[in-house]
Design an enzyme around this catalytic site. Structure first.
Site, PDB file in Angstrom:
ATOM      1  N   ASN A  83       0.824  -1.207   0.000  1.00 63.97           N
ATOM      2  CA  ASN A  83       0.000   0.000   0.000  1.00 63.97           C
ATOM      3  C   ASN A  83       0.862   1.262   0.000  1.00 63.97           C
ATOM      4  O   ASN A  83       1.913   1.300   0.647  1.00 63.97           O
ATOM      5  CB  ASN A  83      -0.915   0.031   1.231  1.00 63.97           C
ATOM      6  CG  ASN A  83      -2.028  -0.982   1.145  1.00 63.97           C
ATOM      7  OD1 ASN A  83      -2.458  -1.326   0.060  1.00 63.97           O
ATOM      8  ND2 ASN A  83      -2.493  -1.463   2.292  1.00 63.97           N
ATOM      9  N   HIS A  84       0.424   2.258  -0.728  1.00 63.09           N
ATOM     10  CA  HIS A  84       1.060   3.575  -0.725  1.00 63.09           C
ATOM     11  C   HIS A  84       0.011   4.606  -0.305  1.00 63.09           C
ATOM     12  O   HIS A  84      -1.182   4.419  -0.533  1.00 63.09           O
ATOM     13  CB  HIS A  84       1.570   3.939  -2.123  1.00 63.09           C
ATOM     14  CG  HIS A  84       2.732   3.121  -2.570  1.00 63.09           C
ATOM     15  ND1 HIS A  84       3.844   3.670  -3.147  1.00 63.09           N
ATOM     16  CD2 HIS A  84       2.963   1.779  -2.523  1.00 63.09           C
ATOM     17  CE1 HIS A  84       4.714   2.716  -3.459  1.00 63.09           C
ATOM     18  NE2 HIS A  84       4.193   1.566  -3.089  1.00 63.09           N
TER      19      HIS A  84
END
Length: 211
Positions: A83-84
């Site tokens: 995830n970013h």
């Protein structure tokens, strides 16, 4: 005889592509229950490296897989390290590279974590299915081949597609309730062996009255 030992890495004589997975897990943030197997002719023993991706220690999430699960070739668990942040103006993880881009503080990345990924007991995950970060899959569920599972899956349901959607329940609600109450996967192996006929033939009364 009470079935194979869950501590036997390769329970089928002469076949090393099917493994009891827990015997190949080395990371403390991955937990796998007894009798859960992974089947892959390419390199089943490399599951931890090849099938669990973006699992960084600094994120702190766990992969928890229950007992008696059946995992097909190339099923993949994407962990929260994938995830970013998307609330900033850039999704690039500057801080982890340091050298003037931050001090290595990963709190921003941790803030994107969706928690542990949890697979219940007696779950069948089909070939090349992808399980997204933080998903919980209930006991007895079936995940179709090539699914992308992005949200929780109810116990004893069947999901297919991308994104995965429920197509039906495996059993009526009263049967599901009984199975979840009996938790046969937690019985002593001797009891499971004595009651295999009820388990494998759908004998609900047999399950209720198992001794």
């Amino acid at each position: 005889m009470f079935g194979p030992s869950p501590d036997n890495p390769t329970p089928l004589p002469g076949i090393d592509q099917l493994i009891f997975l827990k015997n190949f897990i080395t990371r403390p943030d991955i937990e796998v229950g007894d009798f859960t197997y992974y089947d892959d002719e390419d390199d089943a023993a490399a599951f931890e490296r090849r099938n669990v991706l973006y699992h960084y220690d600094f994120v702190g999430d766990k992969l928890i897989i229950g007992k008696f699960c059946s995992l097909a070739k190339d099923c993949t668990f994407l962990m929260n390290g994938a995830n970013h942040t998307f609330t900033a103006f850039s999704t690039f993880p500057f801080a982890i590279f340091q050298n003037g881009w931050g001090d290595g503080d990963v709190m921003q990345l941790k803030s994107q974590s969706r928690g542990d990924t949890v697979v219940g007991n007696d779950v069948w995950i089909g070939m090349a299915a992808t399980i997204m970060p933080g998903v919980t899959i209930g006991d007895g569920a079936i995940i179709g081949a090539h699914c992308v599972v992005a949200k929780d899956v109810a116990p004893y349901s069947i999901v297919v597609g991308n994104p995965a959607r429920e197509v039906r329940k495996r059993f009526e609600a009263d049967i599901v309730a009984t199975l979840l109450k009996t938790k046969w996967w937690d019985w002593p192996i001797e009891k499971i062996t004595r009651n295999l006929e009820a388990i494998t033939n759908g004998d609900l009364d047999g399950m209720r009255n198992a001794v």
